[in-house]
Design an enzyme around this catalytic site. Structure first.
Site, PDB file in Angstrom:
ATOM      1  N   ARG A  54       0.842  -1.199   0.000  1.00  0.00           N
ATOM      2  CA  ARG A  54       0.000   0.000   0.000  1.00  0.00           C
ATOM      3  C   ARG A  54       0.872   1.241   0.000  1.00  0.00           C
ATOM      4  O   ARG A  54       2.075   1.170   0.235  1.00  0.00           O
ATOM      5  CB  ARG A  54      -0.938   0.004   1.185  1.00  0.00           C
ATOM      6  CG  ARG A  54      -0.242  -0.275   2.480  1.00  0.00           C
ATOM      7  CD  ARG A  54      -1.230  -0.353   3.586  1.00  0.00           C
ATOM      8  NE  ARG A  54      -1.150  -1.616   4.280  1.00  0.00           N
ATOM      9  CZ  ARG A  54      -1.769  -1.872   5.426  1.00  0.00           C
ATOM     10  NH1 ARG A  54      -2.543  -0.980   5.961  1.00  0.00           N
ATOM     11  NH2 ARG A  54      -1.630  -3.006   6.024  1.00  0.00           N
ATOM     12  N   GLY A  55       0.222   2.359  -0.278  1.00  0.00           N
ATOM     13  CA  GLY A  55       0.976   3.597  -0.424  1.00  0.00           C
ATOM     14  C   GLY A  55       1.124   3.887  -1.916  1.00  0.00           C
ATOM     15  O   GLY A  55       1.375   2.977  -2.717  1.00  0.00           O
ATOM     16  N   ALA A  56       0.969   5.171  -2.250  1.00  0.00           N
ATOM     17  CA  ALA A  56       0.855   5.562  -3.652  1.00  0.00           C
ATOM     18  C   ALA A  56       2.014   5.077  -4.533  1.00  0.00           C
ATOM     19  O   ALA A  56       1.805   4.454  -5.583  1.00  0.00           O
ATOM     20  CB  ALA A  56       0.740   7.084  -3.727  1.00  0.00           C
ATOM     21  N   ARG A  94      -7.429  -0.140  -7.225  1.00  0.00           N
ATOM     22  CA  ARG A  94      -7.635   0.976  -6.291  1.00  0.00           C
ATOM     23  C   ARG A  94      -7.701   2.273  -7.100  1.00  0.00           C
ATOM     24  O   ARG A  94      -6.823   2.540  -7.910  1.00  0.00           O
ATOM     25  CB  ARG A  94      -6.508   1.025  -5.246  1.00  0.00           C
ATOM     26  CG  ARG A  94      -6.447  -0.260  -4.411  1.00  0.00           C
ATOM     27  CD  ARG A  94      -5.656  -0.099  -3.152  1.00  0.00           C
ATOM     28  NE  ARG A  94      -6.302   0.819  -2.231  1.00  0.00           N
ATOM     29  CZ  ARG A  94      -5.681   1.338  -1.160  1.00  0.00           C
ATOM     30  NH1 ARG A  94      -4.423   1.034  -0.919  1.00  0.00           N
ATOM     31  NH2 ARG A  94      -6.312   2.156  -0.356  1.00  0.00           N
ATOM     32  N   GLN A 208      -2.500   2.891   9.561  1.00  0.00           N
ATOM     33  CA  GLN A 208      -1.187   2.869   8.901  1.00  0.00           C
ATOM     34  C   GLN A 208      -0.128   3.626   9.713  1.00  0.00           C
ATOM     35  O   GLN A 208       1.056   3.312   9.645  1.00  0.00           O
ATOM     36  CB  GLN A 208      -1.284   3.503   7.493  1.00  0.00           C
ATOM     37  CG  GLN A 208      -2.019   2.660   6.488  1.00  0.00           C
ATOM     38  CD  GLN A 208      -3.493   3.014   6.429  1.00  0.00           C
ATOM     39  OE1 GLN A 208      -4.068   3.509   7.381  1.00  0.00           O
ATOM     40  NE2 GLN A 208      -4.125   2.744   5.302  1.00  0.00           N
ATOM     41  N   ASP A 249      -1.872  11.021  -2.523  1.00  0.00           N
ATOM     42  CA  ASP A 249      -2.203   9.936  -3.448  1.00  0.00           C
ATOM     43  C   ASP A 249      -2.496  10.461  -4.843  1.00  0.00           C
ATOM     44  O   ASP A 249      -2.345   9.739  -5.826  1.00  0.00           O
ATOM     45  CB  ASP A 249      -3.395   9.149  -2.898  1.00  0.00           C
ATOM     46  CG  ASP A 249      -3.008   8.446  -1.604  1.00  0.00           C
ATOM     47  OD1 ASP A 249      -2.457   7.345  -1.679  1.00  0.00           O
ATOM     48  OD2 ASP A 249      -3.200   9.034  -0.528  1.00  0.00           O
ATOM     49  N   LYS A 260      -4.769  10.304   2.667  1.00  0.00           N
ATOM     50  CA  LYS A 260      -5.558   9.474   3.594  1.00  0.00           C
ATOM     51  C   LYS A 260      -6.589  10.309   4.357  1.00  0.00           C
ATOM     52  O   LYS A 260      -6.297  11.425   4.774  1.00  0.00           O
ATOM     53  CB  LYS A 260      -4.584   8.770   4.548  1.00  0.00           C
ATOM     54  CG  LYS A 260      -5.206   7.801   5.516  1.00  0.00           C
ATOM     55  CD  LYS A 260      -6.058   6.747   4.848  1.00  0.00           C
ATOM     56  CE  LYS A 260      -5.295   5.901   3.851  1.00  0.00           C
ATOM     57  NZ  LYS A 260      -6.175   5.065   3.007  1.00  0.00           N
TER      58      LYS A 260
HETATM   59  O1  MRU Z   1      -2.815   2.367   2.917  1.00  0.00           O
HETATM   60  P1  MRU Z   1      -3.324   3.108   1.736  1.00  0.00           P
HETATM   61  O2  MRU Z   1      -2.653   2.653   0.438  1.00  0.00           O
HETATM   62  O3  MRU Z   1      -4.794   3.220   1.635  1.00  0.00           O
HETATM   63  O4  MRU Z   1      -2.870   4.543   2.051  1.00  0.00           O
HETATM   64  C1  MRU Z   1      -2.489   5.424   1.104  1.00  0.00           C
HETATM   65  C2  MRU Z   1      -1.362   6.126   1.630  1.00  0.00           C
HETATM   66  O5  MRU Z   1      -0.319   5.546   1.768  1.00  0.00           O
HETATM   67  C3  MRU Z   1      -1.515   7.483   2.128  1.00  0.00           C
HETATM   68  O6  MRU Z   1      -2.639   8.167   1.808  1.00  0.00           O
HETATM   69  C4  MRU Z   1      -0.249   8.215   1.999  1.00  0.00           C
HETATM   70  O7  MRU Z   1      -0.193   9.257   2.884  1.00  0.00           O
HETATM   71  C5  MRU Z   1      -0.008   8.703   0.599  1.00  0.00           C
HETATM   72  S1  MRU Z   1       1.676   8.850   0.293  1.00  0.00           S
HETATM   73  C6  MRU Z   1       2.142   7.280  -0.102  1.00  0.00           C
END
Ligand code: MRU
Length: 371
Positions: A54-56, A94, A208, A249, A260
């Site tokens: 996960r993570g952009a 996603r 997270q 994101d 998030k």
């Molecule tokens: O765990 P996710 O994929 O739903 O979360 C997304 C993110 O990681 C965050 O929104 C984050 O701050 C963006 S930067 C990678």
């Protein structure tokens, strides 16, 4: 970054065959450190959809490696059609982070319509996926060096004192291929001797912050405290936050930033309290086709179970999910929100820091995010 003295990226290929993609299983963190092997496009789809990764930035890199696996799986006579089908599957996982579609489209642009033998196309796919992953890591490193200047400026104004950063969700190295976006300046500060402390929002409902950000900061020896999501306003009112840095994101061409859920509230609190609010991002997070983030950015709505329940480790050492509301209570679960550009002090990019405005973004990225 290093785990127990060994350097890891968050995603890599198993050498020397390069037919298996390896990831750190983020569902197991912070309780155990596990490596998973992904062998097919379907494995990659599930890893993204079910949040093993996960993570952009990381889901972008995972999608790029997914397209490489698609090239391995594709029939010689149906190469382009098979790749297009894999692209649809991966893009459907996603919706909010633009890095995913960006990476898939870039792979398609490199691979579609080629006339050489399939074996050569597969080599090209391997090279292109690696370039995307390496590019992500390099850009994040550079975000850290630009962001470091902000932390240094603050440190100079309060000699001997610690710089307090507040962050939301996980925008560290786990969310990218390496280094991270929002946490990259923090790691750069640590390396260059700037005293830094991070307030880590727990980031309900998937936590997270608690499970990933706290874990990676701890492994790097960064001073930090986990705080409830609602503590940020209080901390800012009492002068305990020097700046907020979050990831993103998707960021529109005028600088509206999806991140998030809960990020927007932090930006409002920061404005009210005169605390600078920065968003850190690699170029693949820009979506130059969109302008008004609130109206245009698709916001993923996830299963209500994530709100109704929490998962954690019991005192007996078993991982369990428990319900925290009445059995019949309905819940809604938007994964992201949009912070309008007017609340953002600046964007920390791989090419430097700029105002969150179309004019300033285009000065840094005149050719968009493919230039
Ligand atoms: O765990 P996710 O994929 O739903 O979360 C997304 C993110 O990681 C965050 O929104 C984050 O701050 C963006 S930067 C990678």
């Amino acid at each position: 970054m290093n785990i127990n003295g060994r350097h890891y990226r968050t995603i890599w290929l198993k050498e020397p065959e390069c037919r298996i993609v390896r990831i750190i299983n983020q569902l197991a963190l912070p309780f155990s450190f596990e490596i998973l092997d992904l062998r097919t496009v379907e494995d990659i789809r599930r890893a993204i959809k079910d949040m093993y990764v996960r993570g952009a930035g990381l889901i972008g890199a995972a999608a790029a490696f997914g397209m490489y696996l698609a090239a391995l799986e594709a029939g010689d006579g149906s190469f382009d059609a098979d790749l297009a089908a894999a692209a649809r599957i991966l893009k459907g996982t996603r919706p909010t982070a633009s890095n995913l579609a960006w990476a898939v489209d870039r792979m398609l642009a490199v691979l579609s319509g080629r006339t050489e033998p399939a074996a050569q196309k597969r080599e090209t796919a391997l090279r292109a996926a690696r370039e995307i992953a390496d590019g992500d890591a390099e850009e994040c490193k550079s975000i850290g060096l630009h962001g470091l200047e902000l932390l240094r400026d603050i440190a100079q104004k309060k000699p001997g004192e610690t710089v307090n950063v507040l962050t939301h969700c996980n925008a560290g190295w786990l969310a990218f291929v390496d280094y991270g976006s929002a946490l990259s300046p923090v790691y750069a500060a640590l390396d260059s001797g700037v005293k830094v402390h991070v307030w880590v929002d727990e980031t309900r409902p998937r936590n997270q912050g608690a499970s990933l950000t706290a874990w990676e900061l701890g492994h790097h020896g960064v001073d930090h405290d986990l705080v409830p999501d609602n503590a940020g306003g209080h901390l800012m009112q009492h002068g305990l936050v020097d700046l907020v840095i979050t990831g993103a994101d998707r960021v529109t061409r005028r600088g509206d930033a999806a991140n998030k859920i809960g990020t927007y509230l932090k930006a409002l609190a920061a404005r009210e309290n005169g605390v600078p609010f920065y968003v850190a991002l690699p170029s693949s997070t820009f979506d130059f086709s969109m302008k008004d983030g609130v109206a245009e950015i698709p916001i993923e709505e996830r299963d209500a179970t994530e709100v109704r329940c929490v998962t954690g480790m019991t005192g007996r050492g078993s991982l369990e999910t428990v319900r925290i509301c009445p059995d019949t209570t309905p819940a809604r679960n938007w994964g992201f929100d949009v912070t309008p550009a007017r609340y953002i002090t600046g964007l920390i990019t791989g090419r430097g820091i700029c105002a969150a405005s179309e004019k300033e973004i285009l000065k840094l990225y005149p050719g968009g995010n493919n230039g």
